[in-house]
Write a protein that holds these residues in place. Sequence first.
Motif, PDB file in Angstrom:
ATOM      1  N   TYR A  29       0.845  -1.187   0.000  1.00  0.00           N
ATOM      2  CA  TYR A  29       0.000   0.000   0.000  1.00  0.00           C
ATOM      3  C   TYR A  29       0.881   1.238   0.000  1.00  0.00           C
ATOM      4  CZ  TYR A  29      -3.960  -3.005   1.171  1.00  0.00           C
ATOM      5  OH  TYR A  29      -4.927  -3.980   1.141  1.00  0.00           O
ATOM      6  N   GLY A  30       0.459   2.246  -0.730  1.00  0.00           N
ATOM      7  CA  GLY A  30       1.216   3.489  -0.737  1.00  0.00           C
ATOM      8  C   GLY A  30       1.045   4.254   0.551  1.00  0.00           C
ATOM      9  N   GLU A  31       2.067   4.995   0.925  1.00  0.00           N
ATOM     10  CA  GLU A  31       1.948   5.876   2.072  1.00  0.00           C
ATOM     11  C   GLU A  31       0.914   6.951   1.762  1.00  0.00           C
ATOM     12  OE1 GLU A  31       5.734   7.481   2.959  1.00  0.00           O
ATOM     13  OE2 GLU A  31       6.723   5.532   3.165  1.00  0.00           O
ATOM     14  N   ASP A  32       0.254   7.435   2.806  1.00  0.00           N
ATOM     15  CA  ASP A  32      -0.796   8.445   2.613  1.00  0.00           C
ATOM     16  C   ASP A  32      -0.274   9.653   1.842  1.00  0.00           C
ATOM     17  OD1 ASP A  32      -2.594   6.854   3.895  1.00  0.00           O
ATOM     18  OD2 ASP A  32      -2.481   7.900   5.821  1.00  0.00           O
ATOM     19  N   LYS A  33       0.946  10.080   2.159  1.00  0.00           N
ATOM     20  CA  LYS A  33       1.477  11.275   1.500  1.00  0.00           C
ATOM     21  C   LYS A  33       1.778  11.006   0.024  1.00  0.00           C
ATOM     22  CE  LYS A  33       6.268  10.505   3.037  1.00  0.00           C
ATOM     23  NZ  LYS A  33       7.413  11.094   3.783  1.00  0.00           N
ATOM     24  N   TRP A  34       2.140   9.744  -0.300  1.00  0.00           N
ATOM     25  CA  TRP A  34       2.399   9.368  -1.695  1.00  0.00           C
ATOM     26  C   TRP A  34       1.105   9.439  -2.492  1.00  0.00           C
ATOM     27  CZ3 TRP A  34       7.030   7.822  -4.111  1.00  0.00           C
ATOM     28  CH2 TRP A  34       6.898   7.225  -5.370  1.00  0.00           C
ATOM     29  N   ILE A  35       0.033   8.830  -1.952  1.00  0.00           N
ATOM     30  CA  ILE A  35      -1.264   8.833  -2.629  1.00  0.00           C
ATOM     31  C   ILE A  35      -1.804  10.254  -2.739  1.00  0.00           C
ATOM     32  CG2 ILE A  35      -3.644   8.006  -2.527  1.00  0.00           C
ATOM     33  CD1 ILE A  35      -2.608   5.557  -1.041  1.00  0.00           C
ATOM     34  N   LYS A  36      -1.686  11.020  -1.652  1.00  0.00           N
ATOM     35  CA  LYS A  36      -2.198  12.390  -1.663  1.00  0.00           C
ATOM     36  C   LYS A  36      -1.485  13.235  -2.703  1.00  0.00           C
ATOM     37  CE  LYS A  36      -3.252  16.342   1.320  1.00  0.00           C
ATOM     38  NZ  LYS A  36      -2.757  17.341   0.335  1.00  0.00           N
ATOM     39  N   LYS A  37      -0.188  13.018  -2.877  1.00  0.00           N
ATOM     40  CA  LYS A  37       0.569  13.796  -3.860  1.00  0.00           C
ATOM     41  C   LYS A  37       0.055  13.493  -5.277  1.00  0.00           C
ATOM     42  CE  LYS A  37       5.294  15.381  -4.619  1.00  0.00           C
ATOM     43  NZ  LYS A  37       5.073  16.696  -3.998  1.00  0.00           N
ATOM     44  N   ILE A  38      -0.241  12.228  -5.551  1.00  0.00           N
ATOM     45  CA  ILE A  38      -0.791  11.862  -6.858  1.00  0.00           C
ATOM     46  C   ILE A  38      -2.178  12.478  -7.037  1.00  0.00           C
ATOM     47  CG2 ILE A  38      -1.568   9.966  -8.332  1.00  0.00           C
ATOM     48  CD1 ILE A  38       0.549   8.205  -6.972  1.00  0.00           C
ATOM     49  N   GLU A  39      -3.024  12.340  -6.014  1.00  0.00           N
ATOM     50  CA  GLU A  39      -4.386  12.866  -6.115  1.00  0.00           C
ATOM     51  C   GLU A  39      -4.378  14.391  -6.280  1.00  0.00           C
ATOM     52  OE1 GLU A  39      -6.846   9.511  -3.564  1.00  0.00           O
ATOM     53  OE2 GLU A  39      -6.160  11.339  -2.569  1.00  0.00           O
ATOM     54  N   ASP A  40      -3.511  15.088  -5.551  1.00  0.00           N
ATOM     55  CA  ASP A  40      -3.419  16.544  -5.693  1.00  0.00           C
ATOM     56  C   ASP A  40      -2.973  16.924  -7.101  1.00  0.00           C
ATOM     57  OD1 ASP A  40      -4.208  16.877  -3.089  1.00  0.00           O
ATOM     58  OD2 ASP A  40      -2.196  17.269  -2.302  1.00  0.00           O
ATOM     59  N   ILE A  80      -7.858   7.105 -13.833  1.00  0.00           N
ATOM     60  CA  ILE A  80      -6.429   7.087 -13.519  1.00  0.00           C
ATOM     61  C   ILE A  80      -6.175   6.123 -12.365  1.00  0.00           C
ATOM     62  CG2 ILE A  80      -4.448   8.471 -12.791  1.00  0.00           C
ATOM     63  CD1 ILE A  80      -5.764  10.903 -13.974  1.00  0.00           C
ATOM     64  N   THR A  81      -5.122   5.335 -12.477  1.00  0.00           N
ATOM     65  CA  THR A  81      -4.779   4.378 -11.425  1.00  0.00           C
ATOM     66  C   THR A  81      -3.958   5.020 -10.321  1.00  0.00           C
ATOM     67  OG1 THR A  81      -2.694   3.684 -12.467  1.00  0.00           O
ATOM     68  CG2 THR A  81      -4.704   2.483 -13.095  1.00  0.00           C
ATOM     69  N   THR A  82      -4.052   4.442  -9.145  1.00  0.00           N
ATOM     70  CA  THR A  82      -3.013   4.596  -8.124  1.00  0.00           C
ATOM     71  C   THR A  82      -2.685   3.195  -7.626  1.00  0.00           C
ATOM     72  OG1 THR A  82      -4.650   4.934  -6.349  1.00  0.00           O
ATOM     73  CG2 THR A  82      -3.677   6.903  -7.332  1.00  0.00           C
ATOM     74  N   GLY A  83      -1.422   2.940  -7.418  1.00  0.00           N
ATOM     75  CA  GLY A  83      -0.989   1.633  -6.931  1.00  0.00           C
ATOM     76  C   GLY A  83       0.155   1.037  -7.721  1.00  0.00           C
ATOM     77  N   MET A  84       0.169   1.276  -9.018  1.00  0.00           N
ATOM     78  CA  MET A  84       1.267   0.775  -9.839  1.00  0.00           C
ATOM     79  C   MET A  84       2.605   1.316  -9.346  1.00  0.00           C
ATOM     80  SD  MET A  84       1.612   1.161 -13.966  1.00  0.00           S
ATOM     81  CE  MET A  84       2.942   0.390 -14.905  1.00  0.00           C
ATOM     82  N   SER A  85       2.592   2.551  -8.856  1.00  0.00           N
ATOM     83  CA  SER A  85       3.840   3.202  -8.441  1.00  0.00           C
ATOM     84  C   SER A  85       4.215   2.912  -6.996  1.00  0.00           C
ATOM     85  CB  SER A  85       3.714   4.720  -8.633  1.00  0.00           C
ATOM     86  OG  SER A  85       2.702   5.252  -7.784  1.00  0.00           O
ATOM     87  N   PHE A  86       3.466   2.048  -6.308  1.00  0.00           N
ATOM     88  CA  PHE A  86       3.804   1.750  -4.918  1.00  0.00           C
ATOM     89  C   PHE A  86       5.104   0.955  -4.815  1.00  0.00           C
ATOM     90  CE2 PHE A  86      -0.918   1.870  -3.445  1.00  0.00           C
ATOM     91  CZ  PHE A  86      -0.942   3.230  -3.704  1.00  0.00           C
ATOM     92  N   LEU A  87       5.466   0.271  -5.896  1.00  0.00           N
ATOM     93  CA  LEU A  87       6.736  -0.450  -5.972  1.00  0.00           C
ATOM     94  C   LEU A  87       7.461  -0.046  -7.250  1.00  0.00           C
ATOM     95  CD1 LEU A  87       5.637  -4.083  -4.981  1.00  0.00           C
ATOM     96  CD2 LEU A  87       6.983  -2.501  -3.590  1.00  0.00           C
ATOM     97  N   PRO A  88       8.797  -0.025  -7.265  1.00  0.00           N
ATOM     98  CA  PRO A  88       9.526   0.276  -8.498  1.00  0.00           C
ATOM     99  C   PRO A  88       9.445  -0.893  -9.473  1.00  0.00           C
ATOM    100  CG  PRO A  88      11.059  -0.317  -6.765  1.00  0.00           C
ATOM    101  CD  PRO A  88       9.708  -0.245  -6.120  1.00  0.00           C
ATOM    102  N   GLY A 186       9.380  14.397  -4.818  1.00  0.00           N
ATOM    103  CA  GLY A 186      10.040  15.169  -3.776  1.00  0.00           C
ATOM    104  C   GLY A 186      11.068  14.419  -2.963  1.00  0.00           C
ATOM    105  N   ASP A 187      11.319  13.155  -3.326  1.00  0.00           N
ATOM    106  CA  ASP A 187      12.294  12.365  -2.569  1.00  0.00           C
ATOM    107  C   ASP A 187      13.312  11.708  -3.500  1.00  0.00           C
ATOM    108  OD1 ASP A 187      10.729  10.517  -3.846  1.00  0.00           O
ATOM    109  OD2 ASP A 187      10.090   9.442  -2.037  1.00  0.00           O
ATOM    110  N   GLY A 188      13.486  12.308  -4.672  1.00  0.00           N
ATOM    111  CA  GLY A 188      14.404  11.746  -5.647  1.00  0.00           C
ATOM    112  C   GLY A 188      13.740  10.806  -6.634  1.00  0.00           C
ATOM    113  N   ARG A 189      12.479  10.462  -6.387  1.00  0.00           N
ATOM    114  CA  ARG A 189      11.746   9.574  -7.290  1.00  0.00           C
ATOM    115  C   ARG A 189      10.824  10.392  -8.182  1.00  0.00           C
ATOM    116  NH1 ARG A 189       9.522   5.166  -3.072  1.00  0.00           N
ATOM    117  NH2 ARG A 189       9.234   7.070  -1.842  1.00  0.00           N
ATOM    118  N   ASN A 190      10.657   9.909  -9.413  1.00  0.00           N
ATOM    119  CA  ASN A 190       9.831  10.589 -10.401  1.00  0.00           C
ATOM    120  C   ASN A 190       8.793   9.612 -10.941  1.00  0.00           C
ATOM    121  OD1 ASN A 190       9.669  13.200 -12.073  1.00  0.00           O
ATOM    122  ND2 ASN A 190       9.600  11.612 -13.645  1.00  0.00           N
ATOM    123  N   LEU A 191       7.568  10.084 -11.113  1.00  0.00           N
ATOM    124  CA  LEU A 191       6.458   9.233 -11.547  1.00  0.00           C
ATOM    125  C   LEU A 191       5.964   9.727 -12.901  1.00  0.00           C
ATOM    126  CD1 LEU A 191       3.464   8.281  -9.200  1.00  0.00           C
ATOM    127  CD2 LEU A 191       3.142   8.756 -11.605  1.00  0.00           C
TER     128      LEU A 191
END
Length: 241
Positions: A29-40, A80-88, A186-191
């Motif tokens: 599961y993605g962290e709340d801040k990860w999901i919120k960043k995508i949703e925003d 739009i999906t969320t979840g694919m990016s929870f793992l590299p 914001g942590d060196g990762r790009n989606l």
Amino acid sequence: MSKSTEYSESGNPIYRYSDKQQEWRPPEYGEDKWIKKIEDHVRQHIGEIDSVFHEILSDVVHIDVHFIKPTPERNYYTLITTGMSFLPMNTPEGAEGCEYAELMICLPPDWPISQEDLENPDHYWPIRWLKMLARFPHDFDTWLGWGHTIPNGDPAQPLSQQTGMSGIILLPPIHVDEDFLSLDMGDGRNLDFYAIIPLYSEELDLKLKHGSEPLLDKFDEFGISEILDLNRRNTCKQQII
């Protein structure tokens, strides 16, 4: 099991998959801040999220599909999906920085979208493909990215009874702001965000034989985009007048 020793006429590897690389394991599961960043990001560039198609039973990653209703500016549903990016993803050499992605598709404003409607496979298949492809890299320890094509079976069969298209290509959506296409977490990762665009078998063949550029030229010529048109012209087949 995947095999990568086969190559298309354009010189690109063809991967064939049979068995999953991983046994069932509890979903990530993605962290709340990860999901919120995508949703925003989606709210800023696409529109307000109206509803979410929540996944009840998950394997490896938890995939949800977010629905944005049609508006006068964007007169179509955006999914739009969320979840694919929870793992590299397991990207190869030369594809560094492409490890994280989410998928999308746009459906006509009259697409049957109620819970009852989606019990019909002819209405549900875009969601099924979003979820299947979002999980695919993690099931098979591989990756999906720009220009990748996936046939609906071997030999490829129509995606539904309502269309002759029988495969998918992943491309950046074009009916969006350029700033939407990539999200700095914001942590060196790009989606990256990719649209799944259905293809006819002749279009799949063109891409395999000659690469993506000739197909994209045809898409430009005929205005093919991430907005689904079940009866759109086959860009690789001459029409009989």
